[in-house]
Structures are given as C-alpha cells and as structure tokens.
Design a protein around this motif. Structure first.
Motif, PDB file in Angstrom:
ATOM      1  N   ILE A 236      13.411  -4.956  16.010  1.00 44.13           N
ATOM      2  CA  ILE A 236      12.728  -4.035  14.971  1.00 44.13           C
ATOM      3  C   ILE A 236      13.821  -3.547  13.832  1.00 44.13           C
ATOM      4  CG2 ILE A 236      11.634  -1.533  14.762  1.00 44.13           C
ATOM      5  CD1 ILE A 236      10.366  -3.892  16.520  1.00 44.13           C
ATOM      6  N   ILE A 237      13.651  -3.884  12.989  1.00 45.67           N
ATOM      7  CA  ILE A 237      14.639  -3.585  11.801  1.00 45.67           C
ATOM      8  C   ILE A 237      14.449  -2.101  11.005  1.00 45.67           C
ATOM      9  CG2 ILE A 237      15.218  -4.128   9.367  1.00 45.67           C
ATOM     10  CD1 ILE A 237      13.984  -7.175   9.784  1.00 45.67           C
ATOM     11  N   ASP A 238      13.159  -1.674  11.069  1.00 40.80           N
ATOM     12  CA  ASP A 238      13.122  -0.245  10.406  1.00 40.80           C
ATOM     13  C   ASP A 238      11.749   0.257  10.949  1.00 40.80           C
ATOM     14  OD1 ASP A 238      13.834   1.913   9.411  1.00 40.80           O
ATOM     15  OD2 ASP A 238      13.325   1.132   7.119  1.00 40.80           O
TER      16      ASP A 238
ATOM     17  N   ASN B 114       9.183   3.314  13.371  1.00 44.49           N
ATOM     18  CA  ASN B 114       8.787   3.610  14.653  1.00 44.49           C
ATOM     19  C   ASN B 114       7.383   3.022  14.660  1.00 44.49           C
ATOM     20  OD1 ASN B 114      10.886   5.720  15.512  1.00 44.49           O
ATOM     21  ND2 ASN B 114      10.487   6.247  13.299  1.00 44.49           N
TER      22      ASN B 114
ATOM     23  N   LYS C 119      11.225   1.496  18.032  1.00 45.68           N
ATOM     24  CA  LYS C 119      11.955   2.079  16.817  1.00 45.68           C
ATOM     25  C   LYS C 119      13.156   1.204  16.612  1.00 45.68           C
ATOM     26  CE  LYS C 119      15.447   4.665  19.565  1.00 45.68           C
ATOM     27  NZ  LYS C 119      15.168   3.851  20.710  1.00 45.68           N
ATOM     28  N   LYS C 120      13.719   1.480  15.357  1.00 46.45           N
ATOM     29  CA  LYS C 120      14.653   0.717  14.675  1.00 46.45           C
ATOM     30  C   LYS C 120      15.722   0.382  15.703  1.00 46.45           C
ATOM     31  CE  LYS C 120      18.331   0.522  11.087  1.00 46.45           C
ATOM     32  NZ  LYS C 120      18.843   1.194   9.797  1.00 46.45           N
ATOM     33  N   ASP C 121      16.226  -1.099  15.819  1.00 45.18           N
ATOM     34  CA  ASP C 121      17.208  -1.481  16.707  1.00 45.18           C
ATOM     35  C   ASP C 121      16.698  -1.952  18.056  1.00 45.18           C
ATOM     36  OD1 ASP C 121      18.796  -1.360  14.601  1.00 45.18           O
ATOM     37  OD2 ASP C 121      19.854   0.508  15.162  1.00 45.18           O
TER      38      ASP C 121
ATOM     39  N   TYR D 115       9.895  -5.735  11.385  1.00 44.75           N
ATOM     40  CA  TYR D 115      10.377  -6.500  12.575  1.00 44.75           C
ATOM     41  C   TYR D 115      10.528  -7.902  12.098  1.00 44.75           C
ATOM     42  CZ  TYR D 115       5.658  -7.797  13.373  1.00 44.75           C
ATOM     43  OH  TYR D 115       4.494  -8.325  13.685  1.00 44.75           O
TER      44      TYR D 115
ATOM     45  N   LYS E 274      24.076  -4.103  17.564  1.00 50.30           N
ATOM     46  CA  LYS E 274      22.821  -4.187  16.549  1.00 50.30           C
ATOM     47  C   LYS E 274      23.074  -4.989  15.277  1.00 50.30           C
ATOM     48  CE  LYS E 274      23.962   0.316  14.316  1.00 50.30           C
ATOM     49  NZ  LYS E 274      23.497   1.907  14.448  1.00 50.30           N
TER      50      LYS E 274
END
Length: 284
Positions: free
Chosen positions: A50-52, A54, A67-69, A93, A126
């Motif tokens: 996941i890049i950014d 929720n 969520k991110k990461d 993602y 990450k």
C-alpha cells in the motif's frame, strides 16, 4: 523476524533451494469506495504494497483494514477485493503476481499451517519495499530488452531479502499442486456456467494460449474446456427438468444457452433424447 523459505523438504528447514520466480503481471493501481470492487480470483500468488491512503482488503470471509506501508501476500485461488475507506480518498497500491509459490504460516513450534494470505505493516524496511515493488512494476511493463527477465530477477531478489531479513512468521514453499491453473478454470466453469464463457477469456484467465489450455485441460479431464462447460450445463439442466416446472426457454436461459433451439440441439446430441422427453421420462 520473518523467515521465508522455498524448499522441497519441509522437515529440513536448512535445505535451501534455488528460487525461480516468474512474474505474471505487475501494476500500480488505485481503488475508491465509489467503485464496486468485485471479488476476484487468480491462479497465482499476489504481493501487494500500500503506497498511500486507507482502505479495506476483503479476503473471502475476512475484512482487513489496510493503510500506507502495509504489505500483503494473497495465495492463489483465494477470493479477494480491495477498496478505499473514504469517498474523497483513493487507496493507492502496487502489486505483482507470481506462479509456483505458496504462503504458509509458521507457529512458535515451527509447525506449518496453510494460510490464505499474509499481512503485516512494514516500518523499518518500507523504503526498500516501495522501491522493490516499483522496480518490479517498471521492469515488467518496460519495452527495454530483457525487461521481463529483469522483473523476474528483481522479484526473486525481493523474496530472498525477505528470507534473509525478516522473522519466523511465515514461509514460502514451492506450490506443487498439479495444474493449478487448470483446476482454477474448472472451478470457474463450475461456478459461472450460466455466463457467456469463451475459450479466449479462459485462456487469458489461465495465462496460457488457448491451444495449451485445451491440451492441459483435456489431459486432466479428458474433455476440452468448452466441452466441459456444455457437460456442466447439461448436468444442471437435468436437475432443473426433474425438480422444477420451468419452461424449456427459462431453463435454457438459466444454464447459459443463448437460444432454445441450440439448447435442444445440444441436449439431444449429448443425452440422446430431447429435454421434453427427458422430463417426461424422469418426473415422478
């Protein structure tokens, strides 16, 4: 730390084998809750980062907040979908799919238990995860010479890095299930026989050309995919003729034939009598 192993002898965790990963797809994507994200299945294992944003990951009967990461691995033929949690925010993602591997969880006693997926939130590594996923995606979709081979190499390097640097939460083994793609195609036909199923679409789903698909399917089930589809429709038709009062037109539509005349023709060819005669002979 996560230990990821690819081995042929699960009783000897020190017996490391060479890793040969074949990347089947790679892409960067986004998902919004304004868009209906249909549950889908693939005959290969998928890696997600996941890049950014929720969102939620639906994996068969489970719902996971992501969520991110966050990092996920989904095993082959496991139904899943992904979408954003908010109307004004896309979940972004990057993902890639590889064949011939399978994720298995490892408990504290080092006993293995098959899982449908693996999920973890990445912190210290990450940047490495993001760079690796982007590199695999860029190479796979590049027109440069040997780009697919480079994508395979980078995916293998990524898994080896997991093997070396993460802890004993899961392992990755060779997926030795015979003809996984063919089994997936058969199950797809079993569950979607009423749809307009074409050989070209099945070959894309199996990531095989249609001649290879026909050969492999026939080797396993003694009929071609389309012949199996027809037999499945005939099987369901027989049950409907015996157990319901649906008209022939209704039944032909329910099982996926696009015309009643073709339905009657195929049924008589396979069964030896017309649908009406079959109903008359078998109704109590």
């Amino acid at each position: 730390m996560i230990m990821v192993m690819i081995d042929n002898n699960e009783n000897d965790n020190t017996a490391m084998q060479s890793i040969y990963l074949n990347v089947l797809y790679a892409k960067k994507n986004s998902s919004s809750n304004k868009i209906s994200s249909r549950i889908h299945f693939h005959p290969f294992t998928e890696f997600y980062f996941i890049i950014d944003g929720n969102g939620k990951f639906s994996i068969e009967d489970k719902m996971i907040d992501v969520k991110k990461d966050d990092f996920l691995i989904i095993n082959s033929n496991v139904g899943h979908s992904i979408y954003s949690s908010k109307d004004d925010e896309n979940l972004i993602y990057v993902s890639f799919g590889v064949d011939s591997i399978f994720v298995k969880s490892v408990d504290n006693n080092e006993n293995l238990e098959e899982d449908k997926y693996y999920y973890n939130s990445i912190d210290e590594m990450k940047d490495y995860f993001l760079n690796s996923f982007n590199d695999i995606n860029n190479e796979f979709n590049s027109k440069d010479p040997y780009s697919k081979s480079m994508a395979n190499a980078k995916a293998s390097e990524f898994v080896i890095t997991l093997l070396r640097n993460l802890s004993d939460e899961f392992k990755i083994t060779n997926d030795i299930k015979i003809n996984k793609q063919i089994d997936y195609i058969k199950n797809f036909i079993d569950n979607n026989y009423s749809e307009d199923i074409r050989l070209e679409n099945l070959s894309k789903m199996a990531y095989m050309n249609k001649f290879h698909l026909i050969s492999e399917f026939k080797q396993n089930y003694r009929v071609t995919p389309i012949e199996y589809l027809i037999l499945k429709r005939i099987e369901v038709t027989k049950n409907l003729l015996i157990s319901t009062n649906h008209s022939m037109e209704e039944i032909s539509s329910i099982v996926g034939f696009n015309s009643q005349s073709y339905f009657n023709q195929v049924f008589k060819k396979k069964v030896g009598i017309t649908p009406s005669q079959f109903r008359k002979n078998h109704r109590i």
